[in-house]
Design a protein around this motif. Structure first.
Motif: not given
Length: 126
Positions: A55-58, A84-85, A90-94, A121-122
């Motif tokens: 699966p994708d990381p998030v 940060r979490v 929210a996929r706003k930061r890698p 997104r990231h």
């Protein structure tokens, strides 16, 4: 015992049907041996034609949170401040390498999932 390779989708379906009829075969019997061989052939076919992807990381993080009843506060020691979490989720930061290592070590999330490039997104960065 005639055994043929599983090369086509038709072979695959036929082999699955035969496996179903042999599910109660005893170990060490001719039927049990046939079942073992057929299962091995089907597994090889599935590995080639139906590979499982991580699966994708998030999604991996969210799955572990749900699975273990974790909250955002539980991720703070590994990821950083609460905001940060939320940015990660929210996929706003890698993810950083430090975060990936921590998530893998503390929550046993497979590193392969955390290192996977996100389809969104990231992507994770080192």
């Amino acid at each position: 015992m005639e055994i043929r390779p599983v090369r086509t989708e038709s072979d695959y379906r036929a082999t699955l049907a035969e496996i179903e009829t042999l599910m109660n075969a005893g170990a060490g019997t001719p039927e049990g041996d046939r079942l073992d061989v057929l299962v091995t052939l089907v597994e090889a076919y599935e590995r080639q034609h139906y590979p499982l992807d991580f699966p994708d990381p998030v999604e991996a993080i969210k799955f572990r949170m749900e699975q273990q009843g974790l909250t955002v506060d539980d991720l703070v020691p590994v990821i950083g401040r609460k905001n940060r979490v939320y940015e990660i989720l929210a996929r706003k930061r890698p993810l950083t390498l430090r975060m990936i290592e921590g998530l893998h070590r503390v929550f046993s999330i497979p590193a392969e999932s955390l290192l996977k490039r996100s389809d969104r997104r990231h992507q994770p960065v080192a």
